[in-house]
Design a protein around this motif. Structure first.
Motif, PDB file in Angstrom:
ATOM      1  N   TYR A   4       0.752  -1.255   0.060  1.00 33.74           N
ATOM      2  CA  TYR A   4      -0.011  -0.143   0.035  1.00 33.74           C
ATOM      3  C   TYR A   4       0.886   1.088   0.096  1.00 33.74           C
ATOM      4  CZ  TYR A   4      -3.890  -3.162   1.065  1.00 33.74           C
ATOM      5  OH  TYR A   4      -4.658  -4.376   0.930  1.00 33.74           O
ATOM      6  N   GLY A   5       1.934   1.186   0.417  1.00 29.50           N
ATOM      7  CA  GLY A   5       2.718   2.459   0.728  1.00 29.50           C
ATOM      8  C   GLY A   5       3.343   2.645  -0.945  1.00 29.50           C
ATOM      9  N   ALA A   6       3.655   1.836  -1.646  1.00 31.50           N
ATOM     10  CA  ALA A   6       4.208   2.036  -2.767  1.00 31.50           C
ATOM     11  C   ALA A   6       2.906   2.745  -3.687  1.00 31.50           C
ATOM     12  CB  ALA A   6       4.665   0.788  -3.641  1.00 31.50           C
ATOM     13  N   ASP A   7       1.682   2.050  -3.651  1.00 31.36           N
ATOM     14  CA  ASP A   7       0.486   2.662  -4.338  1.00 31.36           C
ATOM     15  C   ASP A   7       0.391   4.348  -3.569  1.00 31.36           C
ATOM     16  OD1 ASP A   7       0.117   0.375  -5.687  1.00 31.36           O
ATOM     17  OD2 ASP A   7      -1.416  -0.515  -4.279  1.00 31.36           O
ATOM     18  N   LEU A   8       0.675   4.310  -2.460  1.00 27.87           N
ATOM     19  CA  LEU A   8       0.121   5.729  -1.852  1.00 27.87           C
ATOM     20  C   LEU A   8       1.219   6.583  -2.559  1.00 27.87           C
ATOM     21  CD1 LEU A   8      -0.989   7.782  -0.170  1.00 27.87           C
ATOM     22  CD2 LEU A   8       0.455   7.113   1.768  1.00 27.87           C
ATOM     23  N   GLU A   9       2.533   6.277  -2.579  1.00 32.52           N
ATOM     24  CA  GLU A   9       3.442   7.088  -3.193  1.00 32.52           C
ATOM     25  C   GLU A   9       3.227   7.616  -4.556  1.00 32.52           C
ATOM     26  OE1 GLU A   9       8.381   6.345  -4.096  1.00 32.52           O
ATOM     27  OE2 GLU A   9       7.648   6.044  -2.022  1.00 32.52           O
ATOM     28  N   ARG A  10       2.891   6.331  -5.421  1.00 31.73           N
ATOM     29  CA  ARG A  10       2.554   6.426  -6.779  1.00 31.73           C
ATOM     30  C   ARG A  10       1.326   7.300  -6.940  1.00 31.73           C
ATOM     31  NH1 ARG A  10      -1.542   4.630  -9.334  1.00 31.73           N
ATOM     32  NH2 ARG A  10      -1.988   2.779  -7.870  1.00 31.73           N
ATOM     33  N   VAL A  11       0.193   7.296  -6.237  1.00 29.47           N
ATOM     34  CA  VAL A  11      -0.825   8.404  -6.228  1.00 29.47           C
ATOM     35  C   VAL A  11      -0.529   9.594  -6.105  1.00 29.47           C
ATOM     36  CG1 VAL A  11      -3.082   8.704  -5.528  1.00 29.47           C
ATOM     37  CG2 VAL A  11      -2.678   6.317  -5.928  1.00 29.47           C
ATOM     38  N   GLU A  12       0.382   9.725  -4.787  1.00 31.02           N
ATOM     39  CA  GLU A  12       0.892  11.165  -4.560  1.00 31.02           C
ATOM     40  C   GLU A  12       1.608  11.995  -5.593  1.00 31.02           C
ATOM     41  OE1 GLU A  12       2.617  10.505  -0.856  1.00 31.02           O
ATOM     42  OE2 GLU A  12       0.801  11.056   0.276  1.00 31.02           O
ATOM     43  N   LYS A  13       2.423  10.868  -6.481  1.00 33.46           N
ATOM     44  CA  LYS A  13       3.216  11.575  -7.501  1.00 33.46           C
ATOM     45  C   LYS A  13       2.399  11.992  -8.715  1.00 33.46           C
ATOM     46  CE  LYS A  13       7.011  10.481 -10.603  1.00 33.46           C
ATOM     47  NZ  LYS A  13       8.064   9.109 -11.047  1.00 33.46           N
ATOM     48  N   GLU A  14       1.147  11.197  -8.894  1.00 40.60           N
ATOM     49  CA  GLU A  14       0.293  11.656 -10.042  1.00 40.60           C
ATOM     50  C   GLU A  14      -0.474  12.525  -9.704  1.00 40.60           C
ATOM     51  OE1 GLU A  14      -2.145   8.139 -11.436  1.00 40.60           O
ATOM     52  OE2 GLU A  14      -0.264   6.754 -11.606  1.00 40.60           O
ATOM     53  N   ARG A  16       0.310  15.183  -7.842  1.00 39.68           N
ATOM     54  CA  ARG A  16       1.162  16.544  -7.795  1.00 39.68           C
ATOM     55  C   ARG A  16       1.195  16.731  -9.164  1.00 39.68           C
ATOM     56  NH1 ARG A  16       4.000  13.896  -3.891  1.00 39.68           N
ATOM     57  NH2 ARG A  16       5.636  12.854  -5.315  1.00 39.68           N
ATOM     58  N   ALA A  17       1.422  15.818 -10.118  1.00 39.31           N
ATOM     59  CA  ALA A  17       1.604  16.268 -11.524  1.00 39.31           C
ATOM     60  C   ALA A  17       0.369  16.823 -12.062  1.00 39.31           C
ATOM     61  CB  ALA A  17       1.973  14.809 -12.214  1.00 39.31           C
ATOM     62  N   ALA A  18      -0.768  16.090 -11.637  1.00 42.98           N
ATOM     63  CA  ALA A  18      -2.112  16.749 -12.115  1.00 42.98           C
ATOM     64  C   ALA A  18      -2.285  18.048 -11.416  1.00 42.98           C
ATOM     65  CB  ALA A  18      -3.194  15.764 -11.471  1.00 42.98           C
ATOM     66  N   GLU A  19      -1.833  18.271 -10.257  1.00 42.71           N
ATOM     67  CA  GLU A  19      -2.107  19.682  -9.746  1.00 42.71           C
ATOM     68  C   GLU A  19      -1.393  20.738 -10.500  1.00 42.71           C
ATOM     69  OE1 GLU A  19      -1.385  18.826  -5.618  1.00 42.71           O
ATOM     70  OE2 GLU A  19      -3.470  18.636  -5.191  1.00 42.71           O
ATOM     71  N   ARG A  20      -0.089  20.419 -10.989  1.00 44.68           N
ATOM     72  CA  ARG A  20       0.711  21.419 -11.811  1.00 44.68           C
ATOM     73  C   ARG A  20       0.144  21.709 -13.076  1.00 44.68           C
ATOM     74  NH1 ARG A  20       4.798  18.267  -9.466  1.00 44.68           N
ATOM     75  NH2 ARG A  20       5.018  16.714 -11.376  1.00 44.68           N
ATOM     76  N   LEU A  24      -1.291  25.278 -14.620  1.00 39.18           N
ATOM     77  CA  LEU A  24      -0.698  25.636 -15.880  1.00 39.18           C
ATOM     78  C   LEU A  24      -2.157  25.789 -16.837  1.00 39.18           C
ATOM     79  CD1 LEU A  24       2.219  23.333 -16.723  1.00 39.18           C
ATOM     80  CD2 LEU A  24       2.243  25.864 -16.203  1.00 39.18           C
ATOM     81  N   LEU A  25      -3.266  24.900 -16.643  1.00 39.35           N
ATOM     82  CA  LEU A  25      -4.430  25.284 -17.577  1.00 39.35           C
ATOM     83  C   LEU A  25      -5.026  26.638 -17.160  1.00 39.35           C
ATOM     84  CD1 LEU A  25      -5.782  21.805 -17.666  1.00 39.35           C
ATOM     85  CD2 LEU A  25      -5.061  23.239 -19.692  1.00 39.35           C
ATOM     86  N   GLY A  26      -5.245  26.902 -15.742  1.00 43.35           N
ATOM     87  CA  GLY A  26      -5.765  27.950 -15.222  1.00 43.35           C
ATOM     88  C   GLY A  26      -4.990  29.343 -15.827  1.00 43.35           C
ATOM     89  N   VAL A  27      -3.494  29.266 -15.688  1.00 45.13           N
ATOM     90  CA  VAL A  27      -2.841  30.386 -16.403  1.00 45.13           C
ATOM     91  C   VAL A  27      -3.116  30.456 -17.970  1.00 45.13           C
ATOM     92  CG1 VAL A  27      -0.486  31.347 -16.988  1.00 45.13           C
ATOM     93  CG2 VAL A  27      -0.863  30.146 -14.611  1.00 45.13           C
ATOM     94  N   ARG A  28      -3.357  29.400 -18.629  1.00 43.91           N
ATOM     95  CA  ARG A  28      -3.763  29.323 -19.910  1.00 43.91           C
ATOM     96  C   ARG A  28      -5.105  30.027 -20.076  1.00 43.91           C
ATOM     97  NH1 ARG A  28      -3.039  28.275 -25.008  1.00 43.91           N
ATOM     98  NH2 ARG A  28      -4.243  26.962 -26.236  1.00 43.91           N
TER      99      ARG A  28
END
Length: 118
Positions: A4-14, A16-20, A24-28
């Motif tokens: 579950y720890g690996a899954d949590l890390e993967r989801v958190e990474k995804e 963060r990427a989606a929030e970035r 960027l879409l908001g700025v656009r």
């Protein structure tokens, strides 16, 4: 690390990427809204027929531009039309002239911030 720890890390990474990407879409989106507004102003300003104002005073030029306009104009629109016609003006300068033209009865205020020739 647990399964579950690996899954949590993967989801958190995804996440963060989606929030970035969302940021960027908001700025656009804001940039496109600004472009749209600028283009709308240009389209509205282009509705005013070209008028010859070089030999006129600024007050007479404003009246002539308002006479040529199909609709009442704001101070910003008047200033843009004046500048486009060769009489460099900003909305603060237009405000000074509008006041005198209103008092002289050459211009009327049709609603707050919108003027037309009398």
């Amino acid at each position: 690390m647990t399964l579950y720890g690996a899954d949590l890390e993967r989801v958190e990474k995804e996440l963060r990427a989606a929030e970035r990407e969302w940021g960027l879409l908001g700025v656009r989106i804001e940039g496109l809204k600004a472009q749209r507004e600028a283009l709308r102003k240009l389209v509205e300003a282009s509705v005013v027929p070209e008028v010859e104002v070089q030999d006129l005073t600024k007050a007479d030029a404003m009246v002539k531009i308002l006479q040529a306009s199909e609709k009442p104009m704001t101070l910003g629109e008047i200033a843009e039309a004046m500048t486009a016609a060769g009489k460099k003006t900003n909305s603060n300068g237009a405000s000074v002239y509008i006041d005198g033209l209103l008092k002289a009865g050459r211009v009327v205020r049709v609603q707050r911030g919108r003027y037309r020739a009398a």
